[in-house]
Write a protein that holds these residues in place. Structure first.
Motif, PDB file in Angstrom:
ATOM      1  N   ALA A  34       0.720  -1.309   0.103  1.00  0.00           N
ATOM      2  CA  ALA A  34      -0.155  -0.019  -0.109  1.00  0.00           C
ATOM      3  C   ALA A  34       1.022   1.335  -0.063  1.00  0.00           C
ATOM      4  CB  ALA A  34      -0.996  -0.044   1.341  1.00  0.00           C
ATOM      5  N   ALA A  35       1.946   1.268   0.936  1.00  0.00           N
ATOM      6  CA  ALA A  35       2.716   2.225   1.012  1.00  0.00           C
ATOM      7  C   ALA A  35       3.574   2.633  -0.468  1.00  0.00           C
ATOM      8  CB  ALA A  35       3.598   2.258   2.023  1.00  0.00           C
ATOM      9  N   GLY A  36       3.929   1.344  -1.056  1.00  0.00           N
ATOM     10  CA  GLY A  36       4.550   1.361  -2.430  1.00  0.00           C
ATOM     11  C   GLY A  36       3.822   1.770  -3.517  1.00  0.00           C
ATOM     12  N   ALA A  37       2.688   1.674  -3.350  1.00  0.00           N
ATOM     13  CA  ALA A  37       1.244   2.213  -4.425  1.00  0.00           C
ATOM     14  C   ALA A  37       1.347   3.711  -4.221  1.00  0.00           C
ATOM     15  CB  ALA A  37       0.186   1.395  -4.142  1.00  0.00           C
ATOM     16  N   GLU A  38       1.201   4.180  -2.754  1.00  0.00           N
ATOM     17  CA  GLU A  38       1.159   5.509  -2.649  1.00  0.00           C
ATOM     18  C   GLU A  38       2.747   6.245  -3.244  1.00  0.00           C
ATOM     19  OE1 GLU A  38      -1.182   7.139  -1.464  1.00  0.00           O
ATOM     20  OE2 GLU A  38      -2.668   5.500  -0.950  1.00  0.00           O
ATOM     21  N   ALA A  39       3.559   5.695  -2.965  1.00  0.00           N
ATOM     22  CA  ALA A  39       4.681   6.272  -3.421  1.00  0.00           C
ATOM     23  C   ALA A  39       4.784   6.384  -5.111  1.00  0.00           C
ATOM     24  CB  ALA A  39       6.155   5.476  -2.996  1.00  0.00           C
ATOM     25  N   CYS A  40       4.525   5.134  -5.692  1.00  0.00           N
ATOM     26  CA  CYS A  40       4.391   5.317  -7.137  1.00  0.00           C
ATOM     27  C   CYS A  40       3.527   6.236  -7.598  1.00  0.00           C
ATOM     28  CB  CYS A  40       4.156   3.870  -7.613  1.00  0.00           C
ATOM     29  SG  CYS A  40       5.409   2.775  -7.548  1.00  0.00           S
ATOM     30  N   GLY A  41       2.368   6.435  -6.925  1.00  0.00           N
ATOM     31  CA  GLY A  41       1.354   7.438  -7.476  1.00  0.00           C
ATOM     32  C   GLY A  41       1.996   8.847  -7.030  1.00  0.00           C
ATOM     33  N   SER A  42       2.843   9.045  -6.459  1.00  0.00           N
ATOM     34  CA  SER A  42       3.508  10.546  -6.260  1.00  0.00           C
ATOM     35  C   SER A  42       4.625  10.667  -7.161  1.00  0.00           C
ATOM     36  CB  SER A  42       3.968  10.512  -4.520  1.00  0.00           C
ATOM     37  OG  SER A  42       2.873  10.546  -3.532  1.00  0.00           O
ATOM     38  N   LEU A  43       5.328   9.506  -7.328  1.00  0.00           N
ATOM     39  CA  LEU A  43       6.634   9.767  -8.279  1.00  0.00           C
ATOM     40  C   LEU A  43       6.307   9.589  -9.717  1.00  0.00           C
ATOM     41  CD1 LEU A  43       8.927   7.736  -5.713  1.00  0.00           C
ATOM     42  CD2 LEU A  43       9.198  10.443  -6.220  1.00  0.00           C
ATOM     43  N   TRP A  44       5.364   9.093 -10.321  1.00  0.00           N
ATOM     44  CA  TRP A  44       5.219   8.872 -11.628  1.00  0.00           C
ATOM     45  C   TRP A  44       5.548  10.119 -12.404  1.00  0.00           C
ATOM     46  CZ3 TRP A  44       2.260  11.166 -15.028  1.00  0.00           C
ATOM     47  CH2 TRP A  44       0.789  12.151 -14.563  1.00  0.00           C
ATOM     48  N   SER A  45       5.293  11.235 -12.054  1.00  0.00           N
ATOM     49  CA  SER A  45       5.531  12.336 -12.874  1.00  0.00           C
ATOM     50  C   SER A  45       6.822  12.726 -13.007  1.00  0.00           C
ATOM     51  CB  SER A  45       4.750  13.716 -12.494  1.00  0.00           C
ATOM     52  OG  SER A  45       5.054  13.786 -11.096  1.00  0.00           O
ATOM     53  N   PHE A  46       7.768  12.286 -11.852  1.00  0.00           N
ATOM     54  CA  PHE A  46       9.105  12.600 -11.991  1.00  0.00           C
ATOM     55  C   PHE A  46       9.726  11.457 -13.081  1.00  0.00           C
ATOM     56  CE2 PHE A  46      12.882  10.320 -10.353  1.00  0.00           C
ATOM     57  CZ  PHE A  46      13.842  11.338 -10.584  1.00  0.00           C
ATOM     58  N   TRP A  47       9.126  10.057 -13.169  1.00  0.00           N
ATOM     59  CA  TRP A  47       9.724   9.269 -14.134  1.00  0.00           C
ATOM     60  C   TRP A  47       9.421   9.599 -15.458  1.00  0.00           C
ATOM     61  CZ3 TRP A  47       7.178   5.399 -10.090  1.00  0.00           C
ATOM     62  CH2 TRP A  47       7.843   5.082  -9.399  1.00  0.00           C
ATOM     63  N   TRP A  48       8.243  10.123 -15.587  1.00  0.00           N
ATOM     64  CA  TRP A  48       7.863  10.611 -17.053  1.00  0.00           C
ATOM     65  C   TRP A  48       8.721  11.810 -17.393  1.00  0.00           C
ATOM     66  CZ3 TRP A  48       3.412  14.638 -16.885  1.00  0.00           C
ATOM     67  CH2 TRP A  48       3.117  15.049 -18.258  1.00  0.00           C
ATOM     68  N   LEU A  49       8.599  12.838 -16.401  1.00  0.00           N
ATOM     69  CA  LEU A  49       9.350  14.243 -16.916  1.00  0.00           C
ATOM     70  C   LEU A  49      10.867  14.201 -17.106  1.00  0.00           C
ATOM     71  CD1 LEU A  49       6.926  16.808 -14.957  1.00  0.00           C
ATOM     72  CD2 LEU A  49       7.153  16.382 -17.389  1.00  0.00           C
ATOM     73  N   ARG A  50      11.300  13.288 -16.428  1.00  0.00           N
ATOM     74  CA  ARG A  50      12.864  13.093 -16.376  1.00  0.00           C
ATOM     75  C   ARG A  50      13.555  11.859 -17.388  1.00  0.00           C
ATOM     76  NH1 ARG A  50      16.258  17.045 -13.648  1.00  0.00           N
ATOM     77  NH2 ARG A  50      14.751  18.673 -13.383  1.00  0.00           N
ATOM     78  N   GLY A  51      12.429  11.249 -17.915  1.00  0.00           N
ATOM     79  CA  GLY A  51      12.922  10.221 -18.991  1.00  0.00           C
ATOM     80  C   GLY A  51      13.148   8.932 -18.189  1.00  0.00           C
ATOM     81  N   HIS A  52      12.744   8.422 -17.147  1.00  0.00           N
ATOM     82  CA  HIS A  52      12.902   7.456 -16.714  1.00  0.00           C
ATOM     83  C   HIS A  52      11.565   6.472 -16.841  1.00  0.00           C
ATOM     84  CE1 HIS A  52      16.440   9.077 -14.687  1.00  0.00           C
ATOM     85  NE2 HIS A  52      15.650   9.804 -13.947  1.00  0.00           N
ATOM     86  N   MET A  53      11.242   6.370 -18.137  1.00  0.00           N
ATOM     87  CA  MET A  53       9.790   5.771 -18.340  1.00  0.00           C
ATOM     88  C   MET A  53       9.909   4.204 -18.018  1.00  0.00           C
ATOM     89  SD  MET A  53       7.975   8.363 -21.117  1.00  0.00           S
ATOM     90  CE  MET A  53       8.546   9.950 -21.418  1.00  0.00           C
ATOM     91  N   SER A  54      10.852   3.552 -18.698  1.00  0.00           N
ATOM     92  CA  SER A  54      10.724   2.125 -18.627  1.00  0.00           C
ATOM     93  C   SER A  54      11.106   1.688 -17.033  1.00  0.00           C
ATOM     94  CB  SER A  54      11.839   1.433 -19.283  1.00  0.00           C
ATOM     95  OG  SER A  54      12.020   1.671 -20.450  1.00  0.00           O
ATOM     96  N   GLU A  55      11.754   2.484 -16.328  1.00  0.00           N
ATOM     97  CA  GLU A  55      11.774   2.302 -14.913  1.00  0.00           C
ATOM     98  C   GLU A  55      10.499   2.522 -14.095  1.00  0.00           C
ATOM     99  OE1 GLU A  55      14.084   4.158 -10.986  1.00  0.00           O
ATOM    100  OE2 GLU A  55      14.332   4.860 -12.846  1.00  0.00           O
ATOM    101  N   GLY A  56       9.961   3.534 -14.341  1.00  0.00           N
ATOM    102  CA  GLY A  56       8.826   4.186 -13.784  1.00  0.00           C
ATOM    103  C   GLY A  56       7.622   3.078 -14.113  1.00  0.00           C
ATOM    104  N   ARG A  57       7.553   2.527 -15.356  1.00  0.00           N
ATOM    105  CA  ARG A  57       6.477   1.720 -15.838  1.00  0.00           C
ATOM    106  C   ARG A  57       6.433   0.613 -15.229  1.00  0.00           C
ATOM    107  NH1 ARG A  57       4.513   0.077 -21.815  1.00  0.00           N
ATOM    108  NH2 ARG A  57       2.971  -1.575 -21.105  1.00  0.00           N
ATOM    109  N   ALA A  58       7.837  -0.235 -15.046  1.00  0.00           N
ATOM    110  CA  ALA A  58       7.884  -1.429 -14.281  1.00  0.00           C
ATOM    111  C   ALA A  58       7.306  -1.163 -12.747  1.00  0.00           C
ATOM    112  CB  ALA A  58       9.290  -2.036 -14.167  1.00  0.00           C
TER     113      ALA A  58
END
Length: 315
Positions: A34-58
């Motif tokens: 649950a905490a991991g999902a909350e972290a992902c929900g907060s960080l996805w825009s970082f992965w997207w805007l900074r080009g870490h898309m494959s990492e973020g998607r996984a």
């Protein structure tokens, strides 16, 4: 998300601690989903805007599979990154699931956002009637809310549909309304994005000097803020302008550089810009003939500093 100096600073600080963040999210997804999902929900825009898309998607896929935490934000992030990678089926599944979630229990602002994402999928598919339908539904959900930002994405999608349909007068008015709204909201990134879109509207309307002005406004902000997400769009735009100016070799180098960055970050341009990339590449092949491969290879090897200098020459 807002893009002001504070946001850019936040993204830069996250980038400095990228490896630590990755390890933290991995650990949370294993030990406390649950905490991991909350972290992902907060960080996805970082992965997207900074080009870490494959990492973020996984990581987002693991969070979505857990069914824990705020799944609306997890699915928003997963759909957005899959969309940017060109995996339209995965994006559609995530956006449809999120839409169902917020339609049954979310806010009207969330519903407006979810409808805009459904419109985005329809735009990639070239179904402009569906784009307008979802954008209008989103606009209707947001209209009258105390949060004026809720209409931002539906309004943007209405403009994007008009641009792709060649209704440039309508597109211009909608993009200008979007800029006015984002100025009130303080969303610098969105203002710059709409200047990029207006560049094409003006270029295809024959207003080359206004197109050049819009490109200059966008490029200077993007270079000054070292914005990784929008940087390849500047190179593409400058290359398209150089093509219209008849400078085919400079155009080829800039378009090739943009194409390389998109590929290196495992992403593809937005649907309306993807058309520009494909058309420019086809025209360059025709005009350059035997020189195309040499110019293209040269452009793919450009440093971003060298590409910036070439792009500024177009502005």
């Amino acid at each position: 998300m807002r893009a002001d100096p504070e946001t850019e600073g936040w993204l830069a600080r996250l980038e400095e601690r990228h490896d630590e963040l990755h390890a933290l999210v991995e650990r949370l997804l294993s030990d406390d989903p649950a905490a991991g999902a909350e972290a992902c929900g907060s960080l996805w825009s970082f992965w997207w805007l900074r080009g870490h898309m494959s990492e973020g998607r996984a990581l987002l896929e693991r969070a979505a599979a857990s069914r824990e935490g705020d799944q609306s934000e997890v699915l928003k992030g997963l759909g957005t990154i899959a969309f940017r990678q060109g995996d339209l089926d995965a994006a559609a599944r995530a956006f449809e699931e999120r839409h169902a979630l917020v339609e049954s229990g979310g806010s009207r602002a969330d519903l407006a956002d979810a409808c805009a994402d459904r419109a985005r999928v329809a735009l990639r598919r070239g179904d402009f009637a569906e784009v307008r339908r979802w954008a209008d539904l989103g606009y209707g959900a947001a209209e009258g809310l105390d949060d004026p930002g809720a209409i931002r994405l539906p309004l943007h999608m209405q403009a994007a549909a008009a641009r792709m349909e060649g209704r440039y007068d309508d597109a211009r008015q909608l993009y200008l309304r979007s800029i006015e709204l984002n100025e009130r909201l303080g969303n610098e990134l969105n203002i710059i994005g709409e200047n990029h879109n207006l560049f094409y509207v003006e270029l295809h309307s024959g207003n080359h000097e206004e197109a050049r002005r819009r490109l200059g406004t966008a490029s200077e902000w993007i270079f000054a803020h070292e914005n990784a997400y929008l940087r390849p769009y500047v190179f593409l735009d400058a290359g398209v302008l150089a093509l219209h100016d008849g400078d085919d070799e400079r155009s080829g180098r800039l378009v090739a550089c943009a194409d390389r960055i998109f590929r290196d970050t495992d992403s593809i341009p937005d649907p309306d810009d993807y058309v520009e990339l494909e058309n420019a590449t086809a025209t360059l092949r025709q005009r350059l003939g035997d020189r195309f491969e040499v110019v293209w290879a040269d452009g793919r090897g450009l440093s971003e500093e060298a590409a910036q200098e070439l792009a500024r020459a177009s502005g």
